[in-house]
Design an enzyme around this catalytic site. Structure first.
Site: not given
Ligand code: PEP
Length: 254
Positions: A9-11, A91, A93, A163, A169, A209, A230-231
Site C-alpha cells: 500500500n503506497w498510500k 483501511h 486511515e 491491521e 506506521g 509495520s 505500507g512503509g
Molecule cells: C498499512 O497502511 O496498511 C500498513 C500496514 O502500513 P505500515 O506497513 O507502514 O505499518
C-alpha cells in the site's frame, strides 16, 4: 488452497514520475513467485502500473455508487476500466480521517464484488481497545458488519487484512503470536458463520509495520496468508525481500 498474497500500500506517497521509477525498480527486484503480488499505488499511476503487467494492481479506495454527484470520488467501474483488480476497503486511515463507517465499508465491499473487483477488507483494533481486552470481539464485529448480507460464495472472493491500528506506521509490530491469535479468531468466526470450507478459502493477511526482518516469523503462522505492507513497500529491495521470504516460508518460488 488459499492464495498467499503480498500487497504493498503506497498510500499518498510518490509523484507520478517517482511512482513510475519505483515500479521499474520493483520489476527488477522482485523474485519469481507463484504467490500473488499486489500494489495499491496512487490513482494517477494505476493504469500505468496495471499495463506494466507484472503485478496485480488495486485502488486504495472507491465510492460504492456506480456514478453520480459525488465530487472528487472514483467509482468501481472507472477503476476497473483502468486495470484495478482489487480495492482496499476500511483501511484504518480512512476510518480515522475520512469518516469511513461500518456501513460505508459494507456498501463498498458489496459494490466491489458486484463489479468483480476483489475487496481487501481491513479490520483492526486501537491500542485502548487492545488494552481493554475486547479486541477479538471488536475485530470479528467489524468483519460481521462488513460482510452483512453476503453469502459464502461472495465471502470467498473477499480478502481480509488484520491491521492493528497501533501497529500501522508506528514501527511497532504485533508479535507473530498476537497476529496469529486474531487471524485465527477471524477465520474461526468465518467458519461459524459461513462454514469451514469458506473459511479455509479466505486469505487473511497481517498488516502493521511488516518488514524484511519480521516477515518470516509472521508468515510462518498457519492463519497468516500474507502481508499488507505500507512503509516497507516503498523500498523495492525490502518489499522484494518479503516476497522472497514468503517463497521460503510458504513455498512458491518459481
Ligand atoms: C498499512 O497502511 O496498511 C500498513 C500496514 O502500513 P505500515 O506497513 O507502514 O505499518
Amino acid at each position: 488452497m488459499r492464495n498467499v498474497i503480498l500487497a504493498g500500500n503506497w498510500k499518498m506517497n510518490e509523484t507520478p514520475a517517482q511512482a513510475r521509477r519505483l515500479l521499474e525498480q520493483l520489476r527488477e527486484s522482485l523474485p519469481k513467485t507463484s504467490h500473488e503480488v499486489v500494489i495499491f499505488p496512487p490513482y494517477l499511476v494505476l493504469e500505468h502500473a496495471a499495463k506494466a503487467g507484472f503485478v496485480k494492481v488495486g485502488a486504495q479506495n472507491c465510492h460504492f455508487e456506480e456514478k453520480g454527484a459525488f465530487t472528487g470520488e472514483l467509482s468501481l467501474p472507472m477503476l476497473r476500466e483502468v486495470g484495478a483488480a482489487c480495492v482496499l476497503v476500511g483501511h484504518s486511515e480512512r476510518r480515522q480521517y475520512f469518516a469511513e463507517t461500518d456501513e460505508t465499508v459494507r456498501k463498498k465491499i458489496a459494490a466491489a464484488l458486484a463489479q468483480d473487483v476483489t475487496p481487501f477488507l481491513c479490520v483492526g483494533e486501537t491500542l485502548p481497545q487492545r488494552e481493554a481486552g475486547g479486541y477479538l470481539e471488536f475485530v470479528t464485529g467489524q468483519l460481521e458488519a462488513a460482510l452483512a448480507g453476503l453469502d459464502g460464495e461472495a465471502v470467498k472472493r473477499t480478502v481480509v487484512a488484520y491491521e492493528p491500528v497501533w501497529a500501522i506506521g508506528t514501527g511497532v509490530t504485533a508479535t507473530a503470536e498476537q497476529a496469529q491469535e486474531v487471524c485465527a479468531a477471524l477465520r474461526g468466526w468465518l467458519a461459524d458463520r459461513y462454514g469451514k470450507e469458506v473459511a479455509q478459502e479466505v486469505s487473511i493477511l497481517y498488516g502493521g509495520s511488516m518488514n524484511a526482518k519480521n516477515a518470516a516469523e509472521l508468515l510462518k503462522k498457519p492463519d497468516i496468508d500474507g502481508g499488507l505492507i505500507g512503509g516497507a513497500s516503498l523500498k523495492p529491495e525490502e518489499f522484494a525481500s518479503i516476497v522472497k521470504t514468503a517463497n521460503e516460508v510458504k513455498g512458491g518460488a518459481r
